[in-house]
Enzyme design. Structure first.
Site, PDB file in Angstrom:
ATOM      1  N   HIS A 180      -2.901   2.131  -5.947  1.00 14.25           N
ATOM      2  CA  HIS A 180      -3.629   0.875  -5.800  1.00 14.25           C
ATOM      3  C   HIS A 180      -3.656   0.102  -7.110  1.00 14.25           C
ATOM      4  O   HIS A 180      -3.805  -1.113  -7.104  1.00 14.25           O
ATOM      5  CB  HIS A 180      -5.047   1.145  -5.291  1.00 14.25           C
ATOM      6  N   TYR A 187      -9.347 -11.128  -6.822  1.00 16.07           N
ATOM      7  CA  TYR A 187      -8.372 -11.111  -7.913  1.00 16.07           C
ATOM      8  C   TYR A 187      -8.472 -12.361  -8.769  1.00 16.07           C
ATOM      9  O   TYR A 187      -8.097 -12.348  -9.944  1.00 16.07           O
ATOM     10  CB  TYR A 187      -6.955 -10.977  -7.351  1.00 16.07           C
ATOM     11  N   HIS A 215      -3.579  -9.288   3.479  1.00 19.32           N
ATOM     12  CA  HIS A 215      -5.016  -9.393   3.717  1.00 19.32           C
ATOM     13  C   HIS A 215      -5.280 -10.297   4.912  1.00 19.32           C
ATOM     14  O   HIS A 215      -4.672 -11.370   5.037  1.00 19.32           O
ATOM     15  CB  HIS A 215      -5.725  -9.981   2.494  1.00 19.32           C
ATOM     16  N   ARG A 217      -0.822  -2.110  -6.996  1.00 22.28           N
ATOM     17  CA  ARG A 217      -1.104  -3.218  -6.063  1.00 22.28           C
ATOM     18  C   ARG A 217      -1.995  -4.255  -6.745  1.00 22.28           C
ATOM     19  O   ARG A 217      -1.767  -5.459  -6.637  1.00 22.28           O
ATOM     20  CB  ARG A 217      -1.767  -2.641  -4.814  1.00 22.28           C
ATOM     21  N   ARG A 234       0.858  -1.187   0.000  1.00 25.13           N
ATOM     22  CA  ARG A 234       0.000   0.000   0.000  1.00 25.13           C
ATOM     23  C   ARG A 234       0.895   1.239   0.000  1.00 25.13           C
ATOM     24  O   ARG A 234       2.016   1.212   0.517  1.00 25.13           O
ATOM     25  CB  ARG A 234      -0.906   0.021   1.227  1.00 25.13           C
ATOM     26  N   LYS A 252      -2.291  -2.641   7.977  1.00 23.00           N
ATOM     27  CA  LYS A 252      -3.417  -2.170   8.782  1.00 23.00           C
ATOM     28  C   LYS A 252      -3.422  -2.868  10.135  1.00 23.00           C
ATOM     29  O   LYS A 252      -3.106  -4.043  10.250  1.00 23.00           O
ATOM     30  CB  LYS A 252      -4.728  -2.449   8.040  1.00 23.00           C
TER      31      LYS A 252
END
Length: 309
Positions: free
Chosen positions: A252, A287, A278, A255, A156, A180
């Site tokens: 993004h 994806y 994730h 990414r 990110r 995150k």
């Protein structure tokens, strides 16, 4: 139109206005959506809120998508918004003891189809990376290293601009990313990103370091401070413009391209999940929809029994 149902809608809208204090635009949307619901019930001859069944709610949802002589068909988002208004009404009727049960409890608003992430072809990625470093300056060296790192790791933008020197292990070819929720992961850099970083850290970064604003940040701005997310975004968009890439490009996008190209190359979805940071493989599986679409295109053009003449 039923006086009872109409009165219930009127009281519910008053409740939203006085007690909930909803904005005027929101109230107009509720009023419009519930007017359509009243028209639907009136056409079915339903005059008592207690007579409305779960089947009626399901039929109303279907009518939203198909439309009729008096109402246009609605898209997924608009139909979902209308069902939310109807569910709110029935919860209100239940609280006011005008009905014994909430017949909308099991009815879910329609969910929009999963949007496929936009991935750039490898040729566009390479053109952007080449354009970023084409000027041969201190800043262009930084820009090339920045974009190589973004695409090479799938990180990110916030993770990359937050990197400190100690997070890099160029000898091992890895980088420590902080995602995150403070979760950390170690990701391989790849040879191109490693080479670009070595060039930047050896030659260009020392030229950017400020004696007054010494920082451990990997990526520095022209004043020697940590590069911001907005500035990193600008680096990418300008490189895309110079490369002649007309698609919308954001950090993004790199990414998304990283994940898609890995899966196209045969990587396992759980490996990609770990690389992207994730928490759930469900997030990563969107994806796989991209690769399935690519497989479908190849199949349609290559298999002799894929399509009829």
């Amino acid at each position: 139109m039923s006086e009872d149902v109409g009165r219930g809608v009127h009281d519910y809208l008053s409740h939203l206005t006085v007690e909930r204090g909803l904005a005027d635009n929101t109230l107009r949307s509720y009023r419009r959506d519930l007017r359509r619901y009243l028209d639907f019930l009136g056409a079915r001859g339903i005059t008592d809120p207690a007579a409305i069944s779960e089947g009626d709610i399901g039929a109303f949802l279907a009518s939203l998508r198909t439309g009729d002589d008096d109402h246009v068909s609605l898209g997924t988002a608009s139909a979902a918004r209308t069902i939310v208004a109807v569910r709110g009404l029935h919860r209100f009727l239940l609280r006011e003891q005008l009905v014994a049960t909430d017949v909308t409890a099991a009815v879910k608003p329609p969910r929009p189809a999963a949007r496929l992430p936009k991935a750039l072809p490898l040729s566009d990625i390479e053109a952007i990376l080449d354009a970023a470093g084409s000027a041969g300056t201190t800043l262009s060296s930084r820009d090339r290293a920045l974009l190589e790192l973004l695409y090479g790791t799938g990180a990110r933008i916030s993770e990359v601009v937050g990197l400190d020197i100690d997070d890099l292990d160029l000898e091992d070819g890895t980088v420590l990313l902080r995602g995150k929720g403070g979760k950390q992961r170690i990701v391989p850099l790849g040879s191109y990103a490693t080479a670009s970083l070595e060039d930047y850290l050896t030659v260009s970064r020392p030229a950017l370091v400020s004696a007054t604003t010494r920082t451990p940040a990997v990526f520095l701005n022209a004043r020697g401070g940590r590069l911001s997310r907005q500035s990193a975004w600008t680096v990418l968009t300008r490189a895309a413009e110079r490369a002649g890439v007309t698609a919308d490009v954001s950090p993004h996008t790199l990414r998304h391209s990283f994940a898609t190209h890995l899966l196209d190359g045969g990587a396992d979805v759980r490996v990609v999940q770990e690389l992207l940071g994730h928490a759930s493989v469900t997030t990563t599986q969107i994806y796989t929809l991209v690769t399935v679409e690519k497989l479908r295109e190849i199949y349609a053009t290559a298999h002799p029994r894929a399509a009829r003449d």
